[in-house]
Enzyme design. Structure first.
Site, PDB file in Angstrom:
ATOM      1  N   CYS A 113      45.575  69.862   8.412  1.00  0.00           N
ATOM      2  CA  CYS A 113      46.438  69.083   9.320  1.00  0.00           C
ATOM      3  C   CYS A 113      45.673  67.996  10.079  1.00  0.00           C
ATOM      4  CB  CYS A 113      47.130  70.014  10.308  1.00  0.00           C
ATOM      5  SG  CYS A 113      47.962  71.367   9.490  1.00  0.00           S
ATOM      6  N   HIS A 252      49.613  66.572  16.338  1.00  0.00           N
ATOM      7  CA  HIS A 252      50.039  67.258  15.122  1.00  0.00           C
ATOM      8  C   HIS A 252      51.305  68.050  15.446  1.00  0.00           C
ATOM      9  CE1 HIS A 252      50.253  69.411  11.500  1.00  0.00           C
ATOM     10  NE2 HIS A 252      49.899  70.569  12.014  1.00  0.00           N
ATOM     11  N   ASN A 282      56.363  70.874  10.023  1.00  0.00           N
ATOM     12  CA  ASN A 282      54.918  70.701   9.860  1.00  0.00           C
ATOM     13  C   ASN A 282      54.622  70.196   8.449  1.00  0.00           C
ATOM     14  OD1 ASN A 282      52.152  70.962   9.595  1.00  0.00           O
ATOM     15  ND2 ASN A 282      52.050  73.021  10.471  1.00  0.00           N
TER      16      ASN A 282
HETATM   17  N1  COA Z   1      63.109  84.178  12.066  1.00  0.00           N
HETATM   18  C1  COA Z   1      63.320  85.223  12.869  1.00  0.00           C
HETATM   19  N2  COA Z   1      62.325  86.019  13.319  1.00  0.00           N
HETATM   20  C2  COA Z   1      61.073  85.719  12.943  1.00  0.00           C
HETATM   21  C3  COA Z   1      60.785  84.620  12.098  1.00  0.00           C
HETATM   22  C4  COA Z   1      61.866  83.849  11.658  1.00  0.00           C
HETATM   23  N3  COA Z   1      61.699  82.773  10.859  1.00  0.00           N
HETATM   24  N4  COA Z   1      59.456  84.563  11.909  1.00  0.00           N
HETATM   25  C5  COA Z   1      58.903  85.582  12.598  1.00  0.00           C
HETATM   26  N5  COA Z   1      59.884  86.272  13.211  1.00  0.00           N
HETATM   27  C6  COA Z   1      59.746  87.452  14.068  1.00  0.00           C
HETATM   28  C7  COA Z   1      58.476  88.214  13.771  1.00  0.00           C
HETATM   29  O1  COA Z   1      58.677  89.096  12.677  1.00  0.00           O
HETATM   30  C8  COA Z   1      58.288  88.963  15.068  1.00  0.00           C
HETATM   31  O2  COA Z   1      59.139  90.089  15.076  1.00  0.00           O
HETATM   32  P1  COA Z   1      58.627  91.495  15.674  1.00  0.00           P
HETATM   33  O3  COA Z   1      58.353  91.226  17.128  1.00  0.00           O
HETATM   34  O4  COA Z   1      59.787  92.384  15.420  1.00  0.00           O
HETATM   35  O5  COA Z   1      57.402  91.828  14.886  1.00  0.00           O
HETATM   36  C9  COA Z   1      58.798  87.993  16.119  1.00  0.00           C
HETATM   37  O6  COA Z   1      59.626  87.057  15.421  1.00  0.00           O
HETATM   38  C10 COA Z   1      57.712  87.243  16.868  1.00  0.00           C
HETATM   39  O7  COA Z   1      56.756  86.812  15.919  1.00  0.00           O
HETATM   40  P2  COA Z   1      55.492  85.995  16.344  1.00  0.00           P
HETATM   41  O8  COA Z   1      54.675  85.697  15.131  1.00  0.00           O
HETATM   42  O9  COA Z   1      54.827  86.651  17.498  1.00  0.00           O
HETATM   43  O10 COA Z   1      56.191  84.656  16.861  1.00  0.00           O
HETATM   44  P3  COA Z   1      55.550  83.431  17.586  1.00  0.00           P
HETATM   45  O11 COA Z   1      56.213  83.196  18.854  1.00  0.00           O
HETATM   46  O12 COA Z   1      54.055  83.459  17.571  1.00  0.00           O
HETATM   47  O13 COA Z   1      55.981  82.229  16.623  1.00  0.00           O
HETATM   48  C11 COA Z   1      54.999  80.814  14.963  1.00  0.00           C
HETATM   49  C12 COA Z   1      55.533  82.196  15.288  1.00  0.00           C
HETATM   50  C13 COA Z   1      54.434  80.813  13.548  1.00  0.00           C
HETATM   51  C14 COA Z   1      56.155  79.840  15.036  1.00  0.00           C
HETATM   52  C15 COA Z   1      53.908  80.416  15.977  1.00  0.00           C
HETATM   53  O14 COA Z   1      53.000  81.474  16.122  1.00  0.00           O
HETATM   54  C16 COA Z   1      53.126  79.189  15.597  1.00  0.00           C
HETATM   55  O15 COA Z   1      53.657  78.092  15.560  1.00  0.00           O
HETATM   56  N6  COA Z   1      51.812  79.336  15.389  1.00  0.00           N
HETATM   57  C17 COA Z   1      50.888  78.245  15.203  1.00  0.00           C
HETATM   58  C18 COA Z   1      50.998  77.602  13.903  1.00  0.00           C
HETATM   59  C19 COA Z   1      49.865  76.643  13.770  1.00  0.00           C
HETATM   60  O16 COA Z   1      49.406  76.055  14.723  1.00  0.00           O
HETATM   61  N7  COA Z   1      49.359  76.479  12.587  1.00  0.00           N
HETATM   62  C20 COA Z   1      48.132  75.747  12.438  1.00  0.00           C
HETATM   63  C21 COA Z   1      48.317  74.336  12.308  1.00  0.00           C
HETATM   64  S1  COA Z   1      49.148  73.994  10.829  1.00  0.00           S
END
Ligand code: COA
Length: 325
Positions: A113, A252, A282
């Site tokens: 990225c 980003h 993204n």
């Molecule tokens: N729809 C519904 N629920 C979802 C889901 C979706 N698409 N994806 C994950 N969940 C659920 C998970 O299973 C979890 O459920 P649980 O609590 O029962 O286990 C819950 O939502 C929370 O998951 P979590 O991973 O803690 O969510 P989050 O708030 O961290 O959001 C991302 C997830 C991926 C959106 C976030 O972590 C993120 O953007 N991370 C950074 C990505 C990044 O910077 N990448 C590098 C640069 S490319």
């Protein structure tokens, strides 16, 4: 040393739109979850017969037109991508041929990225020391091809697109400072395990779904906020500026909550942040590239403005630069 600036921009987004409502029919998710957790409403998907080089060439042609240069004026082509058409040759070679940029040296870089900012930084070095005159830097991705459409943790996040810029010597303004970093110790948080020399493609790697993006989003989230904040502070200091002197931040676009947390930490209001995450998601290296192009076309960047590009991604890499327009 010559001063280097952006003299043209271009972008290309594939036509097909995949909305959150469409995703609700594919995996156990909801528009409400995706919108509140990420800020994404829809993303673009390339057609099955469209490869990364096809997206890249369209963005490149627009950037050349904007710069009022011909392909044969190019000395250097850098494509930042993690989704090349094939392992080799490079997408940059395909562009050199497709554009008929016969004089240009061409290569790809893999900095996920942050690839577009890495590319700008590399091109700046070549131009500022006089090796090359005109460089084309592109961020282009077809992430839909490496997205696991059965994994709700990742498939709601990614999209396809391409953005390009032409860099050349400028009399005023231009790139004021750059900053790149890498922390390979955390590379396992985001990768695609198979298809390279470690795990060459086999029936087993396909069965185990190893040709798709694997991500530990929660851990990355915190590191992204910290790294992008630090990069903004360092690159502003290197340019002799305060963060309040910046006119526009192009971050980003991985997650709206990451972007807003960074904005809060560096003390900048929302109107100084450029966002296109809602419509594209993204797109890895293509995020900052398309956002820069759109910001210019929408008149969000005026002559004399100081613009910060700030990106973070797999590697884990971080890249930031400040450009005076
Ligand atoms: N729809 C519904 N629920 C979802 C889901 C979706 N698409 N994806 C994950 N969940 C659920 C998970 O299973 C979890 O459920 P649980 O609590 O029962 O286990 C819950 O939502 C929370 O998951 P979590 O991973 O803690 O969510 P989050 O708030 O961290 O959001 C991302 C997830 C991926 C959106 C976030 O972590 C993120 O953007 N991370 C950074 C990505 C990044 O910077 N990448 C590098 C640069 S490319």
């Amino acid at each position: 040393m010559r001063q280097v600036g952006v003299i043209g921009v271009g972008e290309y987004l594939p036509k097909r739109v995949l909305t959150n409502a469409d995703l609700e029919k594919m995996v156990d998710t909801s528009d409400e979850w995706i919108t509140t957790r990420t800020g994404i409403k829809e993303r673009r998907l390339a057609a099955p017969d469209e490869a990364t080089s096809d997206l890249a060439i369209k963005a490149a042609q627009k950037a050349l037109e904007d710069a009022k240069l011909k392909p044969e004026d190019l000395d250097l082509i850098i494509v930042a991508t993690i989704t090349p058409d094939m392992q080799f040759p490079s997408v940059a070679s395909m562009l050199q041929n497709g554009l008929s940029a016969s004089k240009a040296v061409a290569f790809d870089i893999s900095a996920a990225c942050a690839g577009f900012v890495y590319g700008i930084t590399i091109a700046q070095q070549f131009i500022s020391c006089g090796t090359y005159k005109n460089a084309l830097v592109i961020g282009a991705e077809k992430l839909s091809g490496i997205t696991d459409w059965q994994d709700r943790n990742t498939c709601v996040l990614f999209g396809d697109g391409a953005g390009a810029c032409v860099l050349s010597e400028v009399k005023t303004g231009g790139i004021l400072s750059t900053y790149l970093s890498c922390d390979g110790s955390k590379m396992d948080l985001l990768n695609m395990p198979a298809g390279g020399s470690r795990n060459p493609a086999s029936h087993e790697t396909v069965d185990r779904r190893l040709h798709y993006i694997k991500m530990q989003g929660n851990d990355l989230f915190k590191i992204a906020v910290r790294s992008m904040t630090e990069a903004a502070e360092i690159v502003a200091k290197k340019a002799g500026l305060g963060l309040e002197d910046l006119d526009l931040i192009i971050p980003h676009q991985a997650n709206m909550r990451i972007i807003m947390a960074v904005a809060k930490k560096i003390g900048l209001p929302e109107e100084k942040i450029y966002l296109n995450i809602a419509k594209y998601g993204n797109m890895s290296s293509a995020c900052t590239a398309t956002a820069l192009c759109e910001a210019v076309k929408e008149g969000r960047i005026k002559k004399g403005d100081k613009v910060l590009l700030d990106a973070f991604g797999a590697g884990l890499v971080c890249g930031a630069c400040i450009i005076e327009w």
